[in-house]
Design a protein around this motif. Structure first.
Motif, PDB file in Angstrom:
ATOM      1  N   THR A  35     -37.923 -37.856 -50.038  1.00 25.63           N
ATOM      2  CA  THR A  35     -38.353 -38.274 -48.711  1.00 25.63           C
ATOM      3  C   THR A  35     -37.257 -37.980 -47.689  1.00 25.63           C
ATOM      4  O   THR A  35     -36.137 -37.601 -48.028  1.00 25.63           O
ATOM      5  CB  THR A  35     -38.681 -39.769 -48.720  1.00 25.63           C
ATOM      6  OG1 THR A  35     -37.476 -40.508 -49.043  1.00 25.63           O
ATOM      7  CG2 THR A  35     -39.752 -40.081 -49.761  1.00 25.63           C
ATOM      8  N   ARG A  36     -37.601 -38.171 -46.416  1.00 19.95           N
ATOM      9  CA  ARG A  36     -36.603 -37.947 -45.362  1.00 19.95           C
ATOM     10  C   ARG A  36     -35.426 -38.887 -45.502  1.00 19.95           C
ATOM     11  O   ARG A  36     -34.270 -38.490 -45.278  1.00 19.95           O
ATOM     12  CB  ARG A  36     -37.263 -38.134 -43.992  1.00 19.95           C
ATOM     13  CG  ARG A  36     -38.296 -37.075 -43.640  1.00 19.95           C
ATOM     14  CD  ARG A  36     -38.819 -37.305 -42.229  1.00 19.95           C
ATOM     15  NE  ARG A  36     -39.804 -36.284 -41.868  1.00 19.95           N
ATOM     16  CZ  ARG A  36     -40.429 -36.229 -40.706  1.00 19.95           C
ATOM     17  NH1 ARG A  36     -40.173 -37.161 -39.763  1.00 19.95           N
ATOM     18  NH2 ARG A  36     -41.301 -35.279 -40.452  1.00 19.95           N
ATOM     19  N   SER A  37     -35.717 -40.105 -45.874  1.00 23.32           N
ATOM     20  CA  SER A  37     -34.633 -41.074 -46.055  1.00 23.32           C
ATOM     21  C   SER A  37     -33.707 -40.656 -47.190  1.00 23.32           C
ATOM     22  O   SER A  37     -32.477 -40.743 -47.075  1.00 23.32           O
ATOM     23  CB  SER A  37     -35.224 -42.464 -46.335  1.00 23.32           C
ATOM     24  OG  SER A  37     -34.197 -43.391 -46.608  1.00 23.32           O
ATOM     25  N   GLU A  38     -34.281 -40.184 -48.296  1.00 19.29           N
ATOM     26  CA  GLU A  38     -33.455 -39.742 -49.427  1.00 19.29           C
ATOM     27  C   GLU A  38     -32.651 -38.500 -49.069  1.00 19.29           C
ATOM     28  O   GLU A  38     -31.489 -38.362 -49.477  1.00 19.29           O
ATOM     29  CB  GLU A  38     -34.355 -39.474 -50.633  1.00 19.29           C
ATOM     30  CG  GLU A  38     -34.971 -40.739 -51.210  1.00 19.29           C
ATOM     31  CD  GLU A  38     -36.038 -40.443 -52.255  1.00 19.29           C
ATOM     32  OE1 GLU A  38     -36.346 -41.343 -53.058  1.00 19.29           O
ATOM     33  OE2 GLU A  38     -36.566 -39.309 -52.266  1.00 19.29           O
ATOM     34  N   ARG A  40     -31.548 -37.745 -46.068  1.00 18.43           N
ATOM     35  CA  ARG A  40     -30.483 -38.186 -45.173  1.00 18.43           C
ATOM     36  C   ARG A  40     -29.371 -38.890 -45.949  1.00 18.43           C
ATOM     37  O   ARG A  40     -28.173 -38.654 -45.712  1.00 18.43           O
ATOM     38  CB  ARG A  40     -31.062 -39.119 -44.104  1.00 18.43           C
ATOM     39  CG  ARG A  40     -30.030 -39.537 -43.059  1.00 18.43           C
ATOM     40  CD  ARG A  40     -30.638 -40.391 -41.967  1.00 18.43           C
ATOM     41  NE  ARG A  40     -31.175 -41.646 -42.483  1.00 18.43           N
ATOM     42  CZ  ARG A  40     -32.463 -41.896 -42.662  1.00 18.43           C
ATOM     43  NH1 ARG A  40     -33.375 -40.974 -42.368  1.00 18.43           N
ATOM     44  NH2 ARG A  40     -32.872 -43.067 -43.127  1.00 18.43           N
ATOM     45  N   GLN A  41     -29.738 -39.723 -46.905  1.00 15.07           N
ATOM     46  CA  GLN A  41     -28.724 -40.410 -47.708  1.00 15.07           C
ATOM     47  C   GLN A  41     -27.903 -39.424 -48.528  1.00 15.07           C
ATOM     48  O   GLN A  41     -26.673 -39.549 -48.638  1.00 15.07           O
ATOM     49  CB  GLN A  41     -29.406 -41.427 -48.618  1.00 15.07           C
ATOM     50  CG  GLN A  41     -30.031 -42.607 -47.886  1.00 15.07           C
ATOM     51  CD  GLN A  41     -30.758 -43.546 -48.830  1.00 15.07           C
ATOM     52  OE1 GLN A  41     -30.791 -43.325 -50.043  1.00 15.07           O
ATOM     53  NE2 GLN A  41     -31.371 -44.593 -48.272  1.00 15.07           N
ATOM     54  N   GLU A  44     -25.381 -37.691 -46.321  1.00 16.31           N
ATOM     55  CA  GLU A  44     -24.251 -38.550 -45.965  1.00 16.31           C
ATOM     56  C   GLU A  44     -23.280 -38.717 -47.123  1.00 16.31           C
ATOM     57  O   GLU A  44     -22.063 -38.798 -46.914  1.00 16.31           O
ATOM     58  CB  GLU A  44     -24.785 -39.916 -45.517  1.00 16.31           C
ATOM     59  CG  GLU A  44     -25.582 -39.866 -44.219  1.00 16.31           C
ATOM     60  CD  GLU A  44     -26.215 -41.196 -43.879  1.00 16.31           C
ATOM     61  OE1 GLU A  44     -26.120 -42.123 -44.731  1.00 16.31           O
ATOM     62  OE2 GLU A  44     -26.818 -41.330 -42.795  1.00 16.31           O
TER      63      GLU A  44
END
Length: 349
Positions: A35-38, A40-41, A44
């Protein structure tokens, strides 16, 4: 004693960060559709861990990420901007790099990065145009620097002649650019030829491929040889000879020539030759054997085997005509014998 521990503290810390980096990469590899959140994480976490790790861990991480279908754009640009000895596998093989990222890498990095981009299996027209523009920008910039360094010369020829020469040079430059563009387009078309285009080549049917995979799973070598001979339209002797190569090279060549899917071919090799299932460089030995093959060379070798098989193997002729001829022959011979017996009987009377 404290000094000794201080000396070991640095290498141990680097080794620990290497382990954390590879664990992070492995966890990201297991995400089939992040997902987009994964994403992004991961972006980072990856950059600081990558910078703090050793060169060997960096190479392993880049090699693993080059096989992923989804990579954050920031991570792709970050890896592509690394030294070429680290970034080369990712730039040349990753399918997750966007065209804009490739163009940015080509414009900001050196010639080695551009060569790695050109070596990709396929290039979009947008990337090709950018590479052509970069190729022409180099000599043009050098010529500009030379003109600024030289003092202005007094024109010795009339102005119309200079105009004609300038137009001729401009036409030559445009022609050279077009020729170079056509050459890169032709190269990209050759490198980007689809493996699904098997027009005129012997190709496995869905049923044949399913049978080969099934017999390999159950390790039924006899049935597998029969199915392989049917797929090759060749003798069983040729199929058995191919399977007798315990290195798996000949069977890998045959499966590649017949167009079997890469993962199915790896599965077949690992089941029939267990030593090819041993891990090596994050993949199995069977994977490496198949990955090193060139489809064109595989087609040529398999066709040569089939031609030799047709010359050497000849099926037995049907026995029915011979039996009929023998029966007819005996029938013809029996009639005169009976006639002779009647003649002899009459004479004996």
């Amino acid at each position: 004693m404290r000094d000794r521990f201080r000396d070991l503290e640095g290498p141990l810390a680097v080794r620990k960060k290497d382990v954390v980096l590879m664990a992070t990469v492995s966890s990201f590899e297991n995400l089939s559709h992040p997902t987009r959140s994964e994403l992004r994480q991961f972006a980072e976490l990856f950059t600081p861990l990558f910078q703090a790790s050793s060169d060997e861990a960096k190479r392993q991480a880049v090699a693993a990420l080059s096989q992923c279908d989804h990579i954050p754009a920031a991570v792709a640009l970050f890896i592509g901007s690394q030294p070429i000895e680290i970034a080369a596998p990712f730039i040349a093989a990753s399918k997750a790099i966007a065209d804009e990222t490739l163009i940015t890498i080509a414009r900001t990095q050196g010639k080695d990065h551009v060569k790695a981009i050109v070596s990709r299996d396929s290039l979009s027209p947008k990337v090709i145009d950018a590479l052509v523009a970069l190729r022409q920008a180099g000599p043009r910039a050098a010529a500009t620097v030379t003109q600024l360094a030289e003092p202005p010369a007094v024109p010795l020829a009339p102005i119309p002649v200079e105009t004609n020469e300038a137009e001729a040079l401009e036409e030559q430059r445009v022609a050279n650019e077009e020729a170079l563009r056509e050459r890169i387009l032709g190269l990209a078309g050759h490198l980007g030829r689809s493996d699904d285009d098997r027009l005129g080549l012997r190709t496995l049917t869905d049923i044949q491929e399913a049978l080969l995979v099934r017999f390999a799973r159950s390790r039924e070598a006899m049935h597998f040889a029969t199915a392989l001979a049917d797929a090759l339209s060749a003798s069983r002797w040729l199929a058995e000879r191919i399977m007798l190569d315990l290195s798996g090279q000949q069977l890998a060549t045959t499966l590649t020539s017949l167009g079997m899917g890469f993962l199915d071919a790896v599965f077949v090799l690992e089941k029939l030759y267990p030593h090819l299932a041993e891990p090596q460089h994050n993949v199995t030995r069977g994977w490496m054997v198949l990955d090193a093959l060139d489809p064109e060379e595989c087609h040529e070798r398999v066709e040569a085997w089939r031609r030799a098989d047709r010359y050497t193997y000849k099926p037995e002729a049907p026995a029915a005509p011979a039996i009929e001829e023998a029966a007819n022959y005996r029938f013809i011979r029996q009639t005169p014998q009976q006639r002779d017996m009647r003649v002899l009987g009459r004479r004996s009377r």
